[in-house]
Write a protein that holds these residues in place. Structure first.
Motif, PDB file in Angstrom:
ATOM      1  N   SER A   1      11.798  -3.791   1.703  1.00 25.76           N
ATOM      2  CA  SER A   1      11.859  -3.981   3.342  1.00 25.76           C
ATOM      3  C   SER A   1      12.371  -5.782   2.831  1.00 25.76           C
ATOM      4  O   SER A   1      11.691  -6.536   2.655  1.00 25.76           O
ATOM      5  CB  SER A   1      10.119  -4.144   3.616  1.00 25.76           C
ATOM      6  OG  SER A   1      10.020  -4.874   4.611  1.00 25.76           O
ATOM      7  N   GLY A   2      13.186  -5.846   3.791  1.00 23.93           N
ATOM      8  CA  GLY A   2      13.993  -6.882   4.294  1.00 23.93           C
ATOM      9  C   GLY A   2      14.748  -7.611   2.483  1.00 23.93           C
ATOM     10  O   GLY A   2      15.603  -6.444   2.027  1.00 23.93           O
ATOM     11  N   LYS A   3      14.095  -8.677   2.164  1.00 23.49           N
ATOM     12  CA  LYS A   3      14.934  -8.435   0.759  1.00 23.49           C
ATOM     13  C   LYS A   3      13.488  -8.511  -0.263  1.00 23.49           C
ATOM     14  O   LYS A   3      13.858  -9.358  -1.407  1.00 23.49           O
ATOM     15  CB  LYS A   3      14.318 -10.523   0.722  1.00 23.49           C
ATOM     16  CG  LYS A   3      15.656 -11.180   2.007  1.00 23.49           C
ATOM     17  CD  LYS A   3      15.697 -12.326   2.151  1.00 23.49           C
ATOM     18  CE  LYS A   3      16.887 -13.095   2.998  1.00 23.49           C
ATOM     19  NZ  LYS A   3      17.243 -14.480   2.404  1.00 23.49           N
ATOM     20  N   SER A   4      12.150  -7.159  -0.246  1.00 24.12           N
ATOM     21  CA  SER A   4      11.482  -7.532  -0.512  1.00 24.12           C
ATOM     22  C   SER A   4      12.115  -6.243  -1.493  1.00 24.12           C
ATOM     23  O   SER A   4      12.110  -4.841  -0.690  1.00 24.12           O
ATOM     24  CB  SER A   4      10.653  -7.560   0.107  1.00 24.12           C
ATOM     25  OG  SER A   4      10.204  -8.572   0.476  1.00 24.12           O
ATOM     26  N   ASN A   5      12.062  -6.171  -2.229  1.00 25.27           N
ATOM     27  CA  ASN A   5      12.045  -4.359  -3.507  1.00 25.27           C
ATOM     28  C   ASN A   5      11.150  -4.429  -4.527  1.00 25.27           C
ATOM     29  O   ASN A   5      11.213  -5.021  -5.358  1.00 25.27           O
ATOM     30  CB  ASN A   5      12.898  -4.565  -4.201  1.00 25.27           C
ATOM     31  CG  ASN A   5      14.783  -4.583  -2.880  1.00 25.27           C
ATOM     32  OD1 ASN A   5      15.241  -3.466  -2.793  1.00 25.27           O
ATOM     33  ND2 ASN A   5      15.244  -5.941  -2.665  1.00 25.27           N
ATOM     34  N   TYR A   6      10.595  -3.334  -4.561  1.00 26.77           N
ATOM     35  CA  TYR A   6       9.288  -2.320  -6.324  1.00 26.77           C
ATOM     36  C   TYR A   6       9.752  -1.503  -5.915  1.00 26.77           C
ATOM     37  O   TYR A   6      10.476  -0.918  -5.956  1.00 26.77           O
ATOM     38  CB  TYR A   6       8.276  -2.873  -5.555  1.00 26.77           C
ATOM     39  CG  TYR A   6       7.600  -4.042  -4.413  1.00 26.77           C
ATOM     40  CD1 TYR A   6       6.785  -4.584  -5.323  1.00 26.77           C
ATOM     41  CD2 TYR A   6       8.109  -4.738  -3.731  1.00 26.77           C
ATOM     42  CE1 TYR A   6       6.179  -6.463  -5.140  1.00 26.77           C
ATOM     43  CE2 TYR A   6       7.729  -5.948  -3.225  1.00 26.77           C
ATOM     44  CZ  TYR A   6       6.476  -6.907  -3.995  1.00 26.77           C
ATOM     45  OH  TYR A   6       6.171  -7.524  -3.268  1.00 26.77           O
ATOM     46  N   SER A   7       9.717  -1.430  -7.174  1.00 23.92           N
ATOM     47  CA  SER A   7       9.564   0.382  -8.209  1.00 23.92           C
ATOM     48  C   SER A   7       8.999   0.747  -9.130  1.00 23.92           C
ATOM     49  O   SER A   7       7.897  -0.069  -9.734  1.00 23.92           O
ATOM     50  CB  SER A   7      10.641   0.114  -8.934  1.00 23.92           C
ATOM     51  OG  SER A   7      11.558   1.156  -9.374  1.00 23.92           O
ATOM     52  N   LEU A   8       8.123   1.661  -8.688  1.00 20.76           N
ATOM     53  CA  LEU A   8       6.744   1.910  -9.343  1.00 20.76           C
ATOM     54  C   LEU A   8       6.983   3.544  -9.507  1.00 20.76           C
ATOM     55  O   LEU A   8       7.852   4.288  -9.759  1.00 20.76           O
ATOM     56  CB  LEU A   8       5.274   2.180  -7.830  1.00 20.76           C
ATOM     57  CG  LEU A   8       5.123   0.759  -6.589  1.00 20.76           C
ATOM     58  CD1 LEU A   8       3.942   1.807  -6.096  1.00 20.76           C
ATOM     59  CD2 LEU A   8       4.409   0.358  -7.891  1.00 20.76           C
ATOM     60  N   ALA A   9       5.969   3.663 -10.817  1.00 25.99           N
ATOM     61  CA  ALA A   9       6.210   5.257 -11.827  1.00 25.99           C
ATOM     62  C   ALA A   9       5.432   6.162 -10.172  1.00 25.99           C
ATOM     63  O   ALA A   9       4.133   5.697 -10.025  1.00 25.99           O
ATOM     64  CB  ALA A   9       5.525   4.869 -12.999  1.00 25.99           C
ATOM     65  N   THR A  10       5.901   7.215 -10.537  1.00 25.58           N
ATOM     66  CA  THR A  10       5.825   8.520  -9.428  1.00 25.58           C
ATOM     67  C   THR A  10       5.084   9.875 -11.223  1.00 25.58           C
ATOM     68  O   THR A  10       5.912   9.839 -12.125  1.00 25.58           O
ATOM     69  CB  THR A  10       6.688   8.768  -9.189  1.00 25.58           C
ATOM     70  OG1 THR A  10       7.687   9.120  -9.905  1.00 25.58           O
ATOM     71  CG2 THR A  10       7.455   7.263  -8.687  1.00 25.58           C
ATOM     72  N   LEU A  11       4.132  10.163 -10.633  1.00 22.81           N
ATOM     73  CA  LEU A  11       4.057  11.549 -11.307  1.00 22.81           C
ATOM     74  C   LEU A  11       4.449  12.923 -10.335  1.00 22.81           C
ATOM     75  O   LEU A  11       4.530  12.499  -9.182  1.00 22.81           O
ATOM     76  CB  LEU A  11       3.233  11.577 -11.612  1.00 22.81           C
ATOM     77  CG  LEU A  11       2.213  10.853 -11.999  1.00 22.81           C
ATOM     78  CD1 LEU A  11       0.373  10.843 -12.166  1.00 22.81           C
ATOM     79  CD2 LEU A  11       2.759  11.188 -13.659  1.00 22.81           C
ATOM     80  N   PRO A  12       4.928  13.970 -10.756  1.00 23.25           N
ATOM     81  CA  PRO A  12       5.142  14.653  -9.799  1.00 23.25           C
ATOM     82  C   PRO A  12       4.604  15.086  -8.550  1.00 23.25           C
ATOM     83  O   PRO A  12       3.157  15.780  -9.942  1.00 23.25           O
ATOM     84  CB  PRO A  12       5.949  16.092 -11.135  1.00 23.25           C
ATOM     85  CG  PRO A  12       6.125  15.475 -12.423  1.00 23.25           C
ATOM     86  CD  PRO A  12       4.926  14.353 -12.529  1.00 23.25           C
TER      87      PRO A  12
END
Length: 380
Positions: A103-114
């Motif tokens: 969002s805008g200049k913000s970036n995140y990455s989260l682990a997921t599960l199926p």
């Protein structure tokens, strides 16, 4: 899946379901399941007793790639609430096991599960449908749910009994120390039914009803589907959002509450609810976990003595205006139990007694819905 969505809309949808994910017993149940179609986003949270599903109608162009994934609920909700921009982009691939949020200049990455590993509570097979006004159902829950047990080997006491007979709807809750009974009318007559709704479902439904009341949707009408295993309800929050609640019913035999309601009371006290609550709140300063009791003494026709003491030999005595008839009596109640009952009543309250060790009946004078409460005295 790839989605660009208004942050406020997504946060609103998350707020309805995230609480269920906080009660997880399996790692994947700490996640929210996101299923993206061309025109709809579906968010699902479950603890295998209660399942909440939020369907969000999306504007054209929001869905850039259909798909499904599960994302950690608390982290996702916290991130989205703090993002600075109005639009949020979600880009997830089950193969990579990551969900990218920007969002805008913000970036995140989260682990997921199926998403395919996310367990389903089951599919209701609605056999009966009952219709009740939103205000009536909210009133039933408000006036009874506080009396449910929170932890008890008698698992059926941790739920709320719903009893349907014709056009009459009765809600009953008890933890063995107090009993709450409330009555309302259905929109249409229904076959006789008795089901026990788990406490977590009662809390979730009450929260949804409070939010629904703000939107004035459904014409103030709520429909509950009931079968042998589930309670189900679909609540419409405007054109863009629908919430489905599915709860697994408690299998057990609820006590016969009618036998608990005392009928031979010959000592009657009538007092102002607010005045009694104020006295109890002051006296509770001296109460401890080991000494939770408050002693009510009735003898005079126009006053009662309310007192308390503890192991440290602290003592409190207050005099309360009442209208009392009958022989003098003293009886002790758990202060918290008594105040919880009074907190859902208004105006003048009637307390009916027969013996210091017998159940006391409490109800509101002039109450059109005939709410009834029973509190067991403590042994003095």
């Amino acid at each position: 899946m790839k989605l660009v969505v208004n942050r406020g809309l997504f946060i609103k949808a998350m707020s309805f379901v995230v609480e269920v994910a906080n009660r997880h017993r399996l790692p994947i149940l700490g996640n929210i399941k996101l299923v993206l179609d061309t025109d709809q986003l579906t968010l699902t949270a479950s603890d295998l007793e209660v399942e909440l599903t939020c369907h969000v109608l999306l504007p054209k162009g929001a869905c850039q790639q259909v798909g499904a994934v599960t994302v950690p609920a608390d982290k996702l909700f916290s991130i989205c609430k703090l993002l600075p921009e109005d639009d949020v982009c979600f880009d997830a691939s089950e193969n990579l096991g990551r969900c990218h949020i920007s969002s805008g200049k913000s970036n995140y990455s989260l682990a997921t599960l199926p998403a395919s590993d996310f367990p389903s509570i089951g599919q209701p097979n609605t056999q009966k449908s009952v219709k009740v006004s939103l205000d009536d159902l909210s009133g039933l829950l408000k006036h009874t749910r506080f009396a449910m047990a929170t932890q008890d080997v008698r698992h059926y006491l941790t739920g709320l009994l719903l009893e349907i007979s014709g056009q009459n709807l009765t809600a009953v809750a008890t933890d063995g120390h107090r009993l709450a009974v409330a009555y309302r009318s259905l929109i249409e007559s229904c076959d006789d039914t008795r089901v026990i709704i788990p406490g977590k479902a009662v809390s979730g439904l009450e929260r949804l009803l409070l939010e629904l009341a703000k939107t004035a949707q459904n014409g103030g009408l709520v429909e509950l589907g009931i079968d042998d295993e589930f309670l189900y309800s679909a609540l419409n929050f405007g054109q863009e959002m629908t919430i489905n609640l599915t709860a697994r019913l408690i299998d057990g035999k609820f006590p016969d509450y009618r036998r608990v309601l005392p009928t031979a009371n010959d000592k009657i006290a009538v007092f102002d609810k607010d005045e009694m609550v104020a006295v109890l709140r002051r006296i509770s300063v001296l109460n401890t976990k080991e000494s939770p009791g408050v002693l009510l003494g009735f003898g005079s026709s126009d006053t009662a003595t309310i007192s308390s003491n503890n192991r440290e030999q602290d003592e409190a005595v207050e005099v309360l205006p009442v209208s009392f008839t009958g022989q003098p009596i003293e009886l002790s109640f758990n202060e918290g139990y008594l105040r919880a009952v009074l907190n859902v009543l208004e105006g003048d309250v009637r307390l009916e007694m027969v013996h210091p060790n017998s159940p006391a009946l409490i109800y509101q004078v002039g109450d059109e819905h005939r709410h009834q409460y029973v509190v067991m005295p403590m042994r003095v």
